[in-house]
Scaffold this active site. Structure first.
Site, PDB file in Angstrom:
ATOM      1  CG  HIS A 264      -0.102   4.658   6.618  1.00  0.00           C
ATOM      2  ND1 HIS A 264       1.027   4.339   5.905  1.00  0.00           N
ATOM      3  CD2 HIS A 264      -0.352   3.245   6.799  1.00  0.00           C
ATOM      4  CE1 HIS A 264       2.060   2.868   5.969  1.00  0.00           C
ATOM      5  NE2 HIS A 264       0.528   2.440   6.326  1.00  0.00           N
ATOM      6  CD  GLU A 265      -3.610   2.931   8.952  1.00  0.00           C
ATOM      7  OE1 GLU A 265      -3.973   1.624   8.978  1.00  0.00           O
ATOM      8  OE2 GLU A 265      -2.081   3.006   9.529  1.00  0.00           O
TER       9      GLU A 265
ATOM     10  CG  HIS B 151      -3.151   0.237   4.740  1.00  0.00           C
ATOM     11  ND1 HIS B 151      -2.636  -0.459   4.146  1.00  0.00           N
ATOM     12  CD2 HIS B 151      -2.863   0.900   6.009  1.00  0.00           C
ATOM     13  CE1 HIS B 151      -1.666  -0.982   4.024  1.00  0.00           C
ATOM     14  NE2 HIS B 151      -1.568  -0.223   5.210  1.00  0.00           N
TER      15      HIS B 151
ATOM     16  CG  HIS C 224      -4.602  -2.350  -1.477  1.00  0.00           C
ATOM     17  ND1 HIS C 224      -3.711  -2.741  -0.920  1.00  0.00           N
ATOM     18  CD2 HIS C 224      -4.889  -2.910  -3.371  1.00  0.00           C
ATOM     19  CE1 HIS C 224      -2.985  -3.958  -2.035  1.00  0.00           C
ATOM     20  NE2 HIS C 224      -3.763  -3.443  -3.040  1.00  0.00           N
TER      21      HIS C 224
END
Length: 675
Positions: free
Chosen positions: A464-465, A468, A471
């Site tokens: 998940h992290e 980010h 991105h």
């Protein structure tokens, strides 16, 4: 002696020289950088030249870079390695930074320049990206109160300063409660715990300087304890400490801070012409209105609650069969859900964990990024902010793309949870600036010489992290204000939640899920059980999340409550909260909403993004390959590289051809069959 915060870094990639820093460097560096930023804004606002995009918007984008650099380093250290000196500096900096922000956004002369450009935008010959930056800059000034009269601006300035102080105090109080509490255990009280939980408790005891094993309020330790400890009394004690953070009375109690925060947010929204804070906050999000948020949450709440209610009946039967008195309590849920998962899915965390080594999961995260986006990762031997932290250079076809830093273990003084931050964001206005990106987690620290092992939820957090981080790394825009994760809150979780799906691609776990002791690959039957159980207990998980999101929404969609805890209880009663489930984040420690307020009235964002991430991953399924190059290129081109350069609806439609509907989320959570 020169201040290292104000000098060019001697390290490669301009990484901050953490080894040269001392806490007493921060205050003088802050004073110097803040004065320079003030001077830049004053000169910009007082310019005798007619406003142009270059001398106003570009200049505004480039202002305050020294201050931003100082603060990036400071807030990194304050969040991952807090101490008394850094907490005192936070309390000093927060209101002064709020005042500086007000000085910028409430500056009449500066706003007049921006407003002139906005009104003349059609004739300025702007690129699409420049037009977007001008639109957002003008909107931000309006929403910050630039168009208010003098009295309104003065009151707004005071509100902003007070809110900054309250948010800092809230976060520090939660950290203090998490840092100070632990429950000592005897070796006998470790009975029934898997070896990895007992080992983690012993390691935590050593870190705390205790005489034996302890349970702390680190999620990676307390949740496994709640899952496996057969001692109902110890589970209750640990659970109640976990849920009481910020509500223990005394100097760290956050309840009055919450009341004041809600009151001030409401006053600010009304001052700006909105009915309430939720209407103000959601105006610029994809959701648009509080009712749209409520509609989504309640569409998922009903099947989730039905599933959870049915599960509670089954778990209570197990409780009674163990000779314990009904009813099922919140500190019982994890324990009996784990027993049920093992019985129904032959799923055993203790057997699975050796296959989820942190090192191998990091390799998996990197390998998926290589296969999808052509990224390569090379370790860097550089001094970082803490001995736990590690860094890699990220390249593509030999071109430097980013530096990625991972800080993975829980420790005293480190904020709980997991997050992604940037020491520097991508932009092109000041040159080809590539990002310095950091993932922070709170995994249980292994004992000396032992490998770090993750739970399946931990592994999902790792992916998940890193979503980010992608991105940020793949951002390819000119303006920092719209780069990377500078997007609406209900869009920012799309890349992170989407990347979680690659953990569930069978070939990923087959290759990287190798046993810590033997090196053997995860057995096929275990992999099947892991994937089959991936949506186990989804009623509970969904209910605890939506309860928090609904309380957040109702706090802000109306007048501020005189008693927030009473309001919380009323919201939960109205939606029919199952008695054996608590909110994921009770109000006194709801840092997403009250420690700075990034997710205030917007905690729903994870679910809004989940509607998209389930649909987005389906694009790879439709292509017949979870690593399909054409779909990956479209994902990067339309979403991961674009930051906030266009409205999210436009970006998502460019990738998928349409906007998604909630059905994809319900299917992904296996709630579509609840009748």
């Amino acid at each position: 002696m020169s201040n290292p915060l104000l000098l060019p870094s001697p390290l490669p990639f301009d990484l901050p020289d953490f080894a040269a820093l001392h806490d007493d460097d921060f205050a003088p560096a802050f004073e110097t950088a803040l004065a320079a930023a003030h001077a830049e804004i004053a000169a910009l606002a007082a310019s005798p030249e007619a406003p142009t995009f270059a001398n106003t918007i570009d200049a505004l984008e480039l202002s305050g870079r020294t201050l931003s650099g100082v603060l990036a380093v400071f807030y990194t250290l304050a969040s991952v390695d807090a101490n008394d000196a850094r907490e005192a500096l936070q309390r000093d900096f927060a209101p002064r930074l709020a005042e500086f922000d007000s000085d910028v956004m409430l500056n009449e002369a500066l706003f007049a320049r921006v407003d002139t450009l906005w009104r003349d935008a059609a004739g300025l010959g702007l690129s699409e990206e420049q037009a977007r930056v001008l639109e957002l800059t003008h909107r931000n000034f309006i929403r910050a109160g630039a168009a208010l009269d003098a009295a309104g601006r003065a009151r707004l300035r005071a509100i902003n300063t007070e809110l900054a102080g309250l948010g800092t105090a809230f976060g520090q109080n939660v950290l203090a409660d998490e840092r100070d509490w632990y429950m000592e255990l005897s070796e006998a009280e470790l009975a029934g715990l898997p070896g990895f939980v007992a080992d983690d408790a012993r390691a935590a005891g050593q870190e705390k300087g205790a005489l034996g094993p302890v349970i702390t309020l680190s999620r990676s330790l307390i949740v496994p304890f709640l899952k496996y400890s057969p001692r109902r009394d110890l589970r209750q004690r640990a659970f109640e400490a976990w849920t009481a953070r910020g509500a223990n009375g005394g100097r760290t109690d956050n309840r009055e801070i919450v009341r004041q925060t809600l009151k001030l947010r409401h006053e600010r929204a009304v001052l700006l012409g909105y009915q309430n804070f939720a209407a103000y906050k959601l105006e610029t999000e994809m959701a648009g209105t509080p009712q749209a948020v409520r509609d989504l949450l309640m569409a998922v709440w009903q099947p989730a609650k039905a599933r959870a209610d049915g599960d509670a009946v089954i778990l209570e039967r197990r409780l009674v069969a163990d000779g314990e008195a009904a009813p099922l309590q919140p500190w019982d849920w994890h324990y009996y859900a784990e027993k049920r998962r093992k019985a129904e899915h032959d799923f055993d965390d203790a057997a699975l964990k050796p296959y989820l080594q942190l090192e191998r999961m990091i390799e998996a995260v990197f390998d998926c990024a290589r296969r999808l986006f052509g990224l390569d990762f090379a370790p860097l031997d550089l001094p970082l902010h803490h001995p736990d932290a590690r860094a890699w250079e990220v390249t593509r076809d030999g071109r430097h793309m980013a530096v990625f830093i991972g800080d993975y273990f829980a420790r005293s003084g480190k904020r709980s949870g997991a997050w992604c931050s940037a020491l520097r964001s991508q932009q092109k206005l000041a040159g080809d600036i590539r990002p310095l990106v950091m993932n922070v987690c709170n995994f249980a620290r292994p004992g000396a010489g032992a490998p770090a092992l993750l739970s399946y939820d931990d592994a999902r957090t790792l992916f998940h992290e890193f979503g980010h981080a992608l991105h940020q790394m793949l951002s390819d825009v000119s303006y920092e204000s719209i780069s990377g994760t500078s997007v609406p809150r209900d869009f920012v979780e799309l890349p992170s939640q989407l990347y979680e799906h690659w953990l569930e691609v069978p070939e990923v776990l087959t290759r990287f899920g190798t046993h810590a002791a033997t090196g053997a690959a995860m057995p096929a039957e275990m992999l099947e059980r892991v994937l089959a159980a991936s949506t186990f207990d989804m009623g509970f998980n969904t209910v605890e999340y939506i309860a928090s999101a609904m309380v957040d929404l109702e706090f802000h969609d109306g007048p501020p409550p005189a008693d927030p805890m009473q309001k919380q209880a009323g919201v939960l009663a109205e939606i029919g909260m199952p008695p054996a489930i608590r909110m994921r984040h009770a109000t006194p420690h709801f840092a997403h909403v009250f420690s700075g307020g990034y997710y205030a009235a917007a905690y729903y964002s994870y679910m809004w993004s989940e509607v998209m991430d389930a649909d987005a991953f389906a694009a790879f399924g439709e292509a017949g390959d979870p690593f399909d190059p054409a779909v990956a290129q479209s994902l990067e081109r339309n979403i991961l590289s674009t930051g906030g350069s266009k409205d999210p609806e436009v970006l998502y439609t460019a990738f998928r051809g349409r906007l998604p509907v909630v059905d994809a989320l319900l299917r992904g959570r296996s709630l579509d069959t609840v009748g």
